[in-house]
Write an enzyme that holds these catalytic residues in place. Sequence first.
Site, PDB file in Angstrom:
ATOM      1  N   LYS A 145      29.396  14.013  26.531  1.00 40.92           N
ATOM      2  CA  LYS A 145      30.085  12.850  26.710  1.00 40.92           C
ATOM      3  C   LYS A 145      31.261  12.652  25.509  1.00 40.92           C
ATOM      4  CE  LYS A 145      28.237  11.611  30.358  1.00 40.92           C
ATOM      5  NZ  LYS A 145      26.984  11.496  30.620  1.00 40.92           N
ATOM      6  N   ASP A 179      17.673  13.181  24.043  1.00 37.25           N
ATOM      7  CA  ASP A 179      19.004  13.556  24.854  1.00 37.25           C
ATOM      8  C   ASP A 179      19.938  12.278  24.501  1.00 37.25           C
ATOM      9  OD1 ASP A 179      21.013  13.426  26.561  1.00 37.25           O
ATOM     10  OD2 ASP A 179      19.991  13.761  28.287  1.00 37.25           O
ATOM     11  N   TYR A 181      18.018  11.052  33.577  1.00 36.56           N
ATOM     12  CA  TYR A 181      19.364  11.877  34.041  1.00 36.56           C
ATOM     13  C   TYR A 181      19.709  12.982  32.581  1.00 36.56           C
ATOM     14  CZ  TYR A 181      23.678  13.782  35.664  1.00 36.56           C
ATOM     15  OH  TYR A 181      24.610  14.593  35.972  1.00 36.56           O
TER      16      TYR A 181
HETATM   17  C1  LIG Z   1      26.298  12.533  31.334  1.00 35.06           C
HETATM   18  C2  LIG Z   1      24.805  12.988  30.681  1.00 35.06           C
HETATM   19  C3  LIG Z   1      24.501  14.210  30.908  1.00 35.06           C
HETATM   20  C4  LIG Z   1      25.070  15.582  31.364  1.00 35.06           C
HETATM   21  O1  LIG Z   1      26.170  15.578  30.627  1.00 35.06           O
HETATM   22  P1  LIG Z   1      27.455  16.420  31.491  1.00 35.06           P
HETATM   23  O2  LIG Z   1      28.588  16.533  30.455  1.00 35.06           O
HETATM   24  O3  LIG Z   1      27.963  15.500  32.523  1.00 35.06           O
HETATM   25  O4  LIG Z   1      26.940  17.571  32.155  1.00 35.06           O
HETATM   26  C5  LIG Z   1      22.978  14.505  30.321  1.00 35.06           C
HETATM   27  N1  LIG Z   1      22.404  13.387  29.654  1.00 35.06           N
HETATM   28  C6  LIG Z   1      22.615  12.367  29.927  1.00 35.06           C
HETATM   29  C7  LIG Z   1      21.837  11.291  29.100  1.00 35.06           C
HETATM   30  C8  LIG Z   1      23.949  11.858  30.189  1.00 35.06           C
HETATM   31  O5  LIG Z   1      24.261  10.694  30.320  1.00 35.06           O
END
Ligand SMILES: *Cc1c(COP(=O)(O)O)cnc(C)c1O
Length: 433
Positions: free
Chosen positions: A265, A238, A157
């Site tokens: 986050k 990420d 994700y």
């Molecule tokens: C939450 C999340 C995102 C997206 O972040 P948002 O601020 O919700 O757009 C991207 N990568 C990871 C691993 C996440 O947990």
Amino acid sequence: MSALDRVIDDLKEEYSQRNPRSQAMMAMAENWMPGGNTRSVLHFDPFPLVIERGEGAYLHDVDGHVLLDCVGEFSAGLYGHSDPQILGAVSTAMASGIVLGAPNLYEARLAELVCERFPSVDLVRFCNSGTEANVLAAVTARHVTGRSAIVVFDGAYHGGVMTFGGGGNPMNVPFDWIVLPYNDAEQVRKTFAEEGRRIAAAFVEPVLGAAGNIAGQREFLQALRDETEKSGSVLIFDEVKTSRLGSGGVQKQLGITPDLTTLGKYLGGGFPLGAFGGSERIMSRFNPRIAGNLSHAGTFNNNVCSMAAGSMGLSEVFSEEIADAFLEKTETFRQQLDRDLKALSPRFHVSGMGSLISIHLRETAPERAADTTPASLAFRRVLNLTGLLSGVAFTGRGDIFLSLPMTDQDLATIRAAILKTAGEYGALCLEQA
Ligand SMILES: *Cc1c(COP(=O)(O)O)cnc(C)c1O
């Protein structure tokens, strides 16, 4: 109807009876938002609770229940709901104006803190969300390499338009994705040997989060580092979630330095924020003093609330020392919970790292998204409902997020809630094919 379905139906019935105001408010909201929802992950059956306020590590819903908050805003809630230093920093900032339309007193400080902490980050730029950070990292990598394909991992994700769970997502941005299984170093080497010259970037979550908090193995992450380097592709960690795992995220723990890192986050102290940063070689292309520079716009990129809250967070509330201690404490909790559940059945596995936790039910510990069993999904569904009925809010899909304001007593409460549900329903869930 199966025995499990009956159990879930009974729990849903009890939940509905206990939460009439939430039910009525969610029904009303359907008049104006599809399904009453504006954030897909918050939906679950029969309806999510409407929260009136939060305090520390606790939530108060509109029916008057108090819940220990393990939703933790899906990890953005690291600081809880009312940390006095965060609130103080935001009030101070707001008292001096909120839409300044110019560099403000806070953004360079937050940038300094981010660059100090994360080994890969020489230079950083802010944006409004983790999704935005990842989309920007993707287009940056495509531009600097002149290539189009992007390697990602099944179950990953990276945001609402970069979602790779459950066999793809029609809402994804239309890039040339190559989706590989997580924790499979051999497959990474094979793909780069065959197609490396057309691969712009590889994105990886050092802990595969939404797919059930599965930690990346060192050999796998190292293979990605080696192969991207050989092929001239951009390696992107990420760390939107995992940057909270110790003082410099997983990259610092493992000593593996990606070319770009994306953050988000908790980084904004609970306010909207994303960031992407990395090597000077790549990031300096955004320098507006350089001819032919890349432009990266965003009205709220340096909004004072996120900048002030974020810098107070990293400098004081979640200093490097506190981050390392929090990782150690929460990792001890995770491992103890794993032992406690295994005493009930060796088929329980408490995966993740530190404050990012999931529970899996299967023969061996999970290594990739495809290892999520029907038994795991059943247990998480039941735990969501039993938790909400007993005063502990777990996410609808089963992730468990720990936060800084949680006390030892709170951790004991979480542990007891999970063990009770495992004791009562674990065997039934394990029967699921
Ligand atoms: C939450 C999340 C995102 C997206 O972040 P948002 O601020 O919700 O757009 C991207 N990568 C990871 C691993 C996440 O947990």
